[in-house]
Design a protein around this motif. Structure first.
Motif, PDB file in Angstrom:
ATOM      1  N   GLU A 168       0.831  -1.206   0.000  1.00 13.65           N
ATOM      2  CA  GLU A 168       0.000   0.000   0.000  1.00 13.65           C
ATOM      3  C   GLU A 168       0.868   1.260   0.000  1.00 13.65           C
ATOM      4  N   MET A 169       1.893   1.252  -0.853  1.00  9.35           N
ATOM      5  CA  MET A 169       2.830   2.373  -0.945  1.00  9.35           C
ATOM      6  C   MET A 169       2.495   3.266  -2.134  1.00  9.35           C
ATOM      7  N   ALA A 170       2.674   4.559  -1.940  1.00  6.86           N
ATOM      8  CA  ALA A 170       2.476   5.535  -3.009  1.00  6.86           C
ATOM      9  C   ALA A 170       3.809   5.813  -3.692  1.00  6.86           C
ATOM     10  N   LEU A 171       3.826   5.702  -5.016  1.00  9.92           N
ATOM     11  CA  LEU A 171       4.997   6.084  -5.795  1.00  9.92           C
ATOM     12  C   LEU A 171       4.857   7.568  -6.108  1.00  9.92           C
ATOM     13  N   VAL A 172       5.535   8.381  -5.310  1.00 12.71           N
ATOM     14  CA  VAL A 172       5.315   9.820  -5.343  1.00 12.71           C
ATOM     15  C   VAL A 172       5.944  10.468  -6.571  1.00 12.71           C
ATOM     16  N   ASN A 173       7.128   9.997  -6.941  1.00 10.71           N
ATOM     17  CA  ASN A 173       7.825  10.632  -8.062  1.00 10.71           C
ATOM     18  C   ASN A 173       8.795   9.646  -8.705  1.00 10.71           C
ATOM     19  N   ILE A 174       8.987   9.786 -10.004  1.00  7.17           N
ATOM     20  CA  ILE A 174      10.059   9.088 -10.706  1.00  7.17           C
ATOM     21  C   ILE A 174      10.980  10.140 -11.299  1.00  7.17           C
ATOM     22  N   ALA A 175      12.251  10.115 -10.914  1.00  6.01           N
ATOM     23  CA  ALA A 175      13.253  11.012 -11.488  1.00  6.01           C
ATOM     24  C   ALA A 175      13.899  10.291 -12.668  1.00  6.01           C
ATOM     25  N   VAL A 176      13.736  10.866 -13.861  1.00  4.20           N
ATOM     26  CA  VAL A 176      14.192  10.225 -15.094  1.00  4.20           C
ATOM     27  C   VAL A 176      15.442  10.927 -15.611  1.00  4.20           C
ATOM     28  N   ASP A 177      16.534  10.189 -15.718  1.00  6.60           N
ATOM     29  CA  ASP A 177      17.741  10.682 -16.371  1.00  6.60           C
ATOM     30  C   ASP A 177      17.807  10.127 -17.781  1.00  6.60           C
ATOM     31  N   ARG A 178      18.622  10.748 -18.634  1.00  9.15           N
ATOM     32  CA  ARG A 178      18.839  10.351 -20.027  1.00  9.15           C
ATOM     33  C   ARG A 178      17.578  10.501 -20.879  1.00  9.15           C
ATOM     34  N   ALA A 179      16.719  11.429 -20.507  1.00  9.83           N
ATOM     35  CA  ALA A 179      15.534  11.711 -21.331  1.00  9.83           C
ATOM     36  C   ALA A 179      15.236  13.206 -21.317  1.00  9.83           C
ATOM     37  N   HIS A 180      16.270  14.025 -21.112  1.00  4.55           N
ATOM     38  CA  HIS A 180      16.074  15.476 -21.074  1.00  4.55           C
ATOM     39  C   HIS A 180      15.537  15.966 -22.423  1.00  4.55           C
ATOM     40  N   ILE A 181      14.923  17.111 -22.407  1.00  2.00           N
ATOM     41  CA  ILE A 181      14.175  17.551 -23.586  1.00  2.00           C
ATOM     42  C   ILE A 181      15.062  18.113 -24.690  1.00  2.00           C
TER      43      ILE A 181
END
Length: 281
Positions: free
Chosen positions: A71-84
């Protein structure tokens, strides 16, 4: 108290082969007694590929199941190697496709938000072309996020995004309810040559960092709190300033200690809890 842990905090253990994504989830839940968690995409992407491509859907579903079981919330995913932004159109398109793959991964895993950087390390000047492209992509990603029930946006992490004025300008132009900033508190770099920065007093740099946090505050929807700030004499004041500016999200510790990461994180959580408990309700 809204607490989380940034995935980069255990990068040393990941590199040493001592912690995978499932051990990370179990550790945050059992050892630190938290019901919320941040991911860093190196924990679930194939880092042997240049753009850290995401793993298969079966793996992503297993990750979601591990979260739901606790019952955990995945609050954020920090994504590298996909900058705009990248000046090379072919690389730019490859980065875009990688960003889309990570947004899909976030949707499968049930993430509440996704951090995608605006620029890469070393991109210290934002051209008009880059600005238009970056804001266009963030609007596009934010619209997709609206359909999926999450939000997306940059962090003050790399290049010119380390300058508050840049993130404010981008945020004002994007102007979408499913766009936001992941604020790494105090992670700002004044413009100027390296010699001038070395000669700048620590008090001046602290004031610049504090002002940068407040400039970004209207768009801040998640945070990273590093150990330097936790140990700082100004920690309570800095946390209170952001809270007083209207922030009511999670405080995610990002602390990749050089040794004994698990014990070091326990100490950091205890100190951050103490700071937050002292803030006015």
């Amino acid at each position: 108290m809204k607490l989380s842990i940034g995935g980069f905090s255990f990068n040393n253990l990941r590199v040493e082969g001592k912690m995978d994504i499932f051990a990370y989830i179990a550790t945050v839940h059992k050892r630190y007694q938290l019901q919320s968690i941040d991911f860093w995409n190196a924990f679930f992407a194939d880092t042997t590929r240049p753009l850290w491509q995401v793993v298969d859907d079966d793996m992503l579903q297993r990750i979601r199941d591990a979260l739901m079981e606790r019952e955990m919330a995945l609050v954020n995913i920090a994504v590298d190697r996909a900058h705009i932004w990248d000046p090379d159109p072919e690389i730019r398109e490859a980065l875009h496709q990688n960003a889309l793959a990570h947004l899909r991964a976030a949707e499968i895993m049930g993430a509440q938000s996704v951090r995608i950087d605006a620029v890469h390390h070393g991109d210290d000047v934002l051209s008009d072309e880059a600005f238009e492209y970056i804001t266009m992509r963030y609007r596009e990603y934010a619209q997709r996020a609206a359909e999926g029930g999450y939000w997306v946006g940059p962090e003050n992490h790399t290049g010119c995004a380390l300058q508050p004025d840049t993130l404010v300008r981008i945020s004002e132009a994007v102007n979408h309810p499913n766009y936001g900033i992941l604020l790494h508190l105090g992670r700002w770099k004044p413009t100027g040559d390296s010699f001038s920065l070395r000669m700048t007093s620590s008090d001046t740099l602290d004031a610049y960092a504090a002002e940068g946090d407040l400039q970004a505050a209207p768009w801040v929807r998640h945070t990273h709190v590093d150990y330097r700030l936790i140990e700082s004499p100004q920690a309570k004041e800095r946390l209170a300033s952001l809270k007083n500016a209207g922030y009511d999200g999670y405080w995610a510790i990002e602390y990749n200690a050089p040794h004994e990461q698990l014990t070091a994180m326990e100490e950091a959580i205890g100190k951050l809890k103490g700071h937050l408990a002292s803030l006015p309700a």
